[in-house]
Design an enzyme around this catalytic site. Structure first.
Site: not given
Length: 334
Positions: A143, A150, A203, A216, A328
């Site tokens: 991940y 990305r 983050y 979000r 999730e």
């Protein structure tokens, strides 16, 4: 009189549903099943299957629709279909020992495609990542490897991470990385954050060399329209940037739903300039990702208690971006 434009909408169908045949509104089909396929362009419709569950009776087809005349094609590995107002595309990073370079190539291809075809408002992305918690050939979690790629694509095209829309980054049981997206030619696109959760691209570095980049939720409405779609990102039991309730799937599920309710509520939407507000009962076409099969019944019970009885809910057994996250939830508000 020209009929009003409506934002893209989703339907969950049984695999092989005959009512999809010849449907001129169909923009793309993603099958969630116990295996994966390559990306194809069948009858003008981008299609693929992602390996996101471990039981065939949980499989289904996620079908995206939009009104208007349609054309389709492919560009640098991205299969796409479009109406005059909306673009849907699918691409795949092949399975391998490293993913950053392949992910960067796919995302630069997506950015180039939406620019070339004239759909500059990227409104929603999904990323299904095989072996998401396993180490790559260099020992970096897959991940995190994906997030590096990305971010490199954003760097290459000079894109501000704050402009990235709602997204899902979730595990798959094989097949490399499958990316698909919705983009708009015009209209209103508003990205939203959660006041209780740190913006993803801020983050701290403990979560990887490059942070995830997404909002979000994203509001998408056609030009001049009052209605639209609110795309809710895959949402977890996180407060600030920390996972909460380690090992307690019920509590994590409750926090996930509380986070969704906070994002879509009137106070938060007003904070982002939207004069509207929603509740959990307004969320539909939810995909609920559960790490451990033995937790599925608990998650189903909580969702049944908190969501509308009319909501379409699909539960998928697959891994999640953080090893300490057990569930999730994503959805759409129309």
């Amino acid at each position: 009189m020209t009929p009003p434009v409506t934002a893209p909408y989703c339907r969950f169908e049984k695999l092989g549903a005959s009512d999809l045949d010849g449907d001129e509104t169909l923009l793309g089909v993603i099958e969630h099943r116990t295996g994966h396929t390559g990306v194809s362009l069948a009858e003008g419709c981008p299609r693929t299957a992602v390996h996101t569950t471990t039981r065939e009776d949980e499989s289904f087809a996620e079908a995206w629709h939009a009104e208007g005349p349609k054309e389709s094609g492919s560009h640098d590995g991205v299969a796409w279909a479009r109406t005059p107002d909306y673009l849907f595309g699918v691409a795949r990073v092949p399975e391998g020992g490293r993913y950053a370079a392949g992910t960067a190539a796919v995302y630069t291809g997506i950015f180039d495609l939406i620019g070339t075809l004239g759909y500059p408002s990227l409104a929603r992305t999904w990323n299904y990542v095989s072996g998401i918690n396993t180490p790559n050939a260099d020992g970096l979690e897959v991940y995190r490897d994906f997030c590096v790629g990305r971010a490199e694509a954003l760097d290459a095209r000079g894109i501000d991470p704050a402009t990235m829309p709602a997204a899902t980054g979730i595990g798959a049981h094989g097949g490399g990385i499958t990316c698909y997206f919705i983009a708009a030619r015009a209209g209103d696109r508003v990205n939203m954050e959660n006041p209780a959760v740190l913006t993803a691209h801020r983050y701290p570095q403990r979560y990887g060399p490059r942070p995830p980049v997404f909002s979000r939720a994203t509001w998408l409405s056609p030009p001049g329209a009052d209605d639209g779609r609110l795309f809710v990102s895959a949402t977890a039991g996180i407060v600030g940037h920390e996972t909460v309730h380690h090992g307690d799937v019920a509590a994590q599920c409750e926090v996930s739903l509380e986070n969704i309710a906070r994002v879509i509520g009137a106070e938060n939407l007003g904070r982002h300039g939207l004069r509207r507000g929603y509740a959990l009962a307004d969320v539909d076409h939810l995909k609920v990702y559960v790490r451990h099969r033995e937790d599925i019944s608990t998650v189903r019970r909580i969702c049944a208690e908190r969501l509308s009885r009319e909501a379409t809910v699909a539960v998928l057994h697959t891994d999640i971006a953080r090893t300490d996250l057990l569930v999730e939830i994503e959805g759409v508000v129309a």
